[in-house]
Design a protein around this motif. Structure first.
Motif, PDB file in Angstrom:
ATOM      1  N   GLN A   1       0.813  -1.212   0.000  1.00 41.37           N
ATOM      2  CA  GLN A   1       0.000   0.000   0.000  1.00 41.37           C
ATOM      3  C   GLN A   1       0.851   1.268   0.000  1.00 41.37           C
ATOM      4  N   LEU A   2       1.945   1.265   0.751  1.00 42.26           N
ATOM      5  CA  LEU A   2       2.807   2.443   0.809  1.00 42.26           C
ATOM      6  C   LEU A   2       3.279   2.833  -0.586  1.00 42.26           C
ATOM      7  N   ASN A   3       3.685   1.857  -1.359  1.00 44.80           N
ATOM      8  CA  ASN A   3       4.151   2.101  -2.721  1.00 44.80           C
ATOM      9  C   ASN A   3       3.031   2.723  -3.552  1.00 44.80           C
ATOM     10  N   ARG A   4       1.861   2.121  -3.499  1.00 43.16           N
ATOM     11  CA  ARG A   4       0.720   2.644  -4.267  1.00 43.16           C
ATOM     12  C   ARG A   4       0.400   4.085  -3.837  1.00 43.16           C
ATOM     13  N   TYR A   5       0.354   4.300  -2.537  1.00 47.84           N
ATOM     14  CA  TYR A   5      -0.025   5.603  -2.012  1.00 47.84           C
ATOM     15  C   TYR A   5       0.983   6.675  -2.431  1.00 47.84           C
ATOM     16  N   VAL A   6       2.256   6.431  -2.225  1.00 43.25           N
ATOM     17  CA  VAL A   6       3.278   7.443  -2.515  1.00 43.25           C
ATOM     18  C   VAL A   6       3.334   7.756  -4.004  1.00 43.25           C
ATOM     19  N   VAL A   7       3.337   6.729  -4.844  1.00 44.10           N
ATOM     20  CA  VAL A   7       3.436   6.967  -6.289  1.00 44.10           C
ATOM     21  C   VAL A   7       2.202   7.720  -6.791  1.00 44.10           C
ATOM     22  N   ASN A   8       1.019   7.312  -6.356  1.00 41.74           N
ATOM     23  CA  ASN A   8      -0.198   8.004  -6.798  1.00 41.74           C
ATOM     24  C   ASN A   8      -0.271   9.433  -6.261  1.00 41.74           C
ATOM     25  N   TYR A   9       0.176   9.634  -5.032  1.00 43.58           N
ATOM     26  CA  TYR A   9       0.156  10.978  -4.457  1.00 43.58           C
ATOM     27  C   TYR A   9       1.164  11.885  -5.160  1.00 43.58           C
ATOM     28  N   LEU A  10       2.343  11.364  -5.457  1.00 45.53           N
ATOM     29  CA  LEU A  10       3.328  12.154  -6.207  1.00 45.53           C
ATOM     30  C   LEU A  10       2.779  12.532  -7.575  1.00 45.53           C
ATOM     31  N   LYS A  11       2.103  11.584  -8.199  1.00 48.60           N
ATOM     32  CA  LYS A  11       1.493  11.865  -9.502  1.00 48.60           C
ATOM     33  C   LYS A  11       0.499  13.017  -9.377  1.00 48.60           C
ATOM     34  N   TYR A  12      -0.327  12.973  -8.346  1.00 49.33           N
ATOM     35  CA  TYR A  12      -1.316  14.025  -8.115  1.00 49.33           C
ATOM     36  C   TYR A  12      -0.628  15.370  -7.865  1.00 49.33           C
ATOM     37  N   LEU A  13       0.360  15.394  -6.977  1.00 48.40           N
ATOM     38  CA  LEU A  13       1.052  16.642  -6.651  1.00 48.40           C
ATOM     39  C   LEU A  13       1.739  17.252  -7.859  1.00 48.40           C
ATOM     40  N   VAL A  14       2.415  16.410  -8.617  1.00 44.66           N
ATOM     41  CA  VAL A  14       3.154  16.910  -9.776  1.00 44.66           C
ATOM     42  C   VAL A  14       2.195  17.404 -10.858  1.00 44.66           C
ATOM     43  N   THR A  15       1.066  16.745 -10.994  1.00 43.86           N
ATOM     44  CA  THR A  15       0.094  17.143 -12.011  1.00 43.86           C
ATOM     45  C   THR A  15      -0.531  18.503 -11.691  1.00 43.86           C
ATOM     46  N   PHE A  16      -0.882  18.719 -10.428  1.00 43.92           N
ATOM     47  CA  PHE A  16      -1.638  19.924 -10.088  1.00 43.92           C
ATOM     48  C   PHE A  16      -0.836  21.033  -9.417  1.00 43.92           C
ATOM     49  N   TYR A  17       0.304  20.710  -8.810  1.00 40.63           N
ATOM     50  CA  TYR A  17       1.033  21.714  -8.035  1.00 40.63           C
ATOM     51  C   TYR A  17       2.509  21.821  -8.427  1.00 40.63           C
ATOM     52  N   SER A  18       2.851  21.418  -9.603  1.00 42.68           N
ATOM     53  CA  SER A  18       4.243  21.382 -10.038  1.00 42.68           C
ATOM     54  C   SER A  18       4.975  22.718  -9.917  1.00 42.68           C
ATOM     55  N   PRO A  19       4.448  23.812 -10.457  1.00 40.37           N
ATOM     56  CA  PRO A  19       5.200  25.076 -10.380  1.00 40.37           C
ATOM     57  C   PRO A  19       5.442  25.549  -8.942  1.00 40.37           C
ATOM     58  N   ILE A  20       4.420  25.424  -8.092  1.00 42.93           N
ATOM     59  CA  ILE A  20       4.551  25.872  -6.705  1.00 42.93           C
ATOM     60  C   ILE A  20       5.567  25.017  -5.960  1.00 42.93           C
ATOM     61  N   LEU A  21       5.445  23.704  -6.102  1.00 39.26           N
ATOM     62  CA  LEU A  21       6.372  22.793  -5.412  1.00 39.26           C
ATOM     63  C   LEU A  21       7.805  22.991  -5.884  1.00 39.26           C
ATOM     64  N   ASP A  22       7.985  23.198  -7.178  1.00 42.02           N
ATOM     65  CA  ASP A  22       9.325  23.411  -7.707  1.00 42.02           C
ATOM     66  C   ASP A  22       9.952  24.647  -7.081  1.00 42.02           C
ATOM     67  N   LYS A  23       9.183  25.722  -6.998  1.00 40.85           N
ATOM     68  CA  LYS A  23       9.682  26.965  -6.406  1.00 40.85           C
ATOM     69  C   LYS A  23      10.014  26.773  -4.923  1.00 40.85           C
ATOM     70  N   LEU A  24       9.112  26.096  -4.184  1.00 41.29           N
ATOM     71  CA  LEU A  24       9.343  25.852  -2.761  1.00 41.29           C
ATOM     72  C   LEU A  24      10.589  25.010  -2.516  1.00 41.29           C
ATOM     73  N   LEU A  25      10.768  23.967  -3.298  1.00 36.61           N
ATOM     74  CA  LEU A  25      11.927  23.095  -3.109  1.00 36.61           C
ATOM     75  C   LEU A  25      13.230  23.801  -3.466  1.00 36.61           C
ATOM     76  N   LYS A  26      13.191  24.672  -4.459  1.00 36.91           N
ATOM     77  CA  LYS A  26      14.394  25.434  -4.804  1.00 36.91           C
ATOM     78  C   LYS A  26      14.742  26.431  -3.700  1.00 36.91           C
ATOM     79  N   ILE A  27      13.731  27.065  -3.133  1.00 40.07           N
ATOM     80  CA  ILE A  27      13.967  28.003  -2.025  1.00 40.07           C
ATOM     81  C   ILE A  27      14.536  27.245  -0.830  1.00 40.07           C
ATOM     82  N   ASP A  28      13.917  26.114  -0.491  1.00 38.40           N
ATOM     83  CA  ASP A  28      14.388  25.302   0.633  1.00 38.40           C
ATOM     84  C   ASP A  28      15.826  24.854   0.405  1.00 38.40           C
ATOM     85  N   LYS A  29      16.136  24.438  -0.791  1.00 39.56           N
ATOM     86  CA  LYS A  29      17.489  23.987  -1.124  1.00 39.56           C
ATOM     87  C   LYS A  29      18.484  25.130  -0.957  1.00 39.56           C
TER      88      LYS A  29
END
Length: 145
Positions: free
Chosen positions: A17-45
């Motif tokens: 289940q962990l595998n299914r959950y993480v992969v599907n959730y990443l798919k969802y996040l990347v599909t709908f929130y890609s620009p925001i997450l990219d900016k946040l991760l670059k700032i954090d880095k």
């Protein structure tokens, strides 16, 4: 990732289940929130590693998640006493990850063909080991007959 939950592992070698959950959730996040997450991760880095070159952003973050899930799958596989079932379990989980990422129009290009090819090589390697173990078992049974 958390310590594997002893006894909660599916004993038939199927995808956890962990595998299914993480992969599907990443798919969802990347599909709908890609620009925001990219900016946040670059700032954090940048905050964590001031003065170093900027690396990755969202692609690097997704890769780290996928590597963590793969490590968790390998740790969970150690719970199997049967080597054939252990190989089948790892092969099924890696194949699931590879197929879901490859079919996603956002995750596939983000992780790239190199990652997909490496995962497919790992799946093929585990499949080869599975076939080898099953063949040895069949030979042993046939000798007993």
């Amino acid at each position: 990732m958390a310590e594997p939950n002893k006894g909660a592992l599916i004993q038939d070698g199927s995808v956890i289940q962990l595998n299914r959950y993480v992969v599907n959730y990443l798919k969802y996040l990347v599909t709908f929130y890609s620009p925001i997450l990219d900016k946040l991760l670059k700032i954090d880095k940048n905050w964590q590693f001031e003065g170093e070159e900027e690396q990755g952003g969202l692609p690097h973050g997704v890769l780290l998640f996928m590597q963590a899930v793969e490590l968790q799958v390998e740790q969970c596989s150690e719970e199997f006493s049967d080597p054939a079932l252990r190989h089948l379990f790892i092969m099924n989980n890696l194949c699931y990850m590879c197929n879901r990422v490859g079919k996603c129009q956002h995750l596939g290009p983000m992780l790239g063909e190199t990652w997909l090819n490496e995962q497919q090589q790992k799946v093929n390697s585990w499949a080869t080991q599975e076939i080898h173990i099953v063949t040895l078992f069949c030979k042993a049974v046939c000798k007993q007959l």
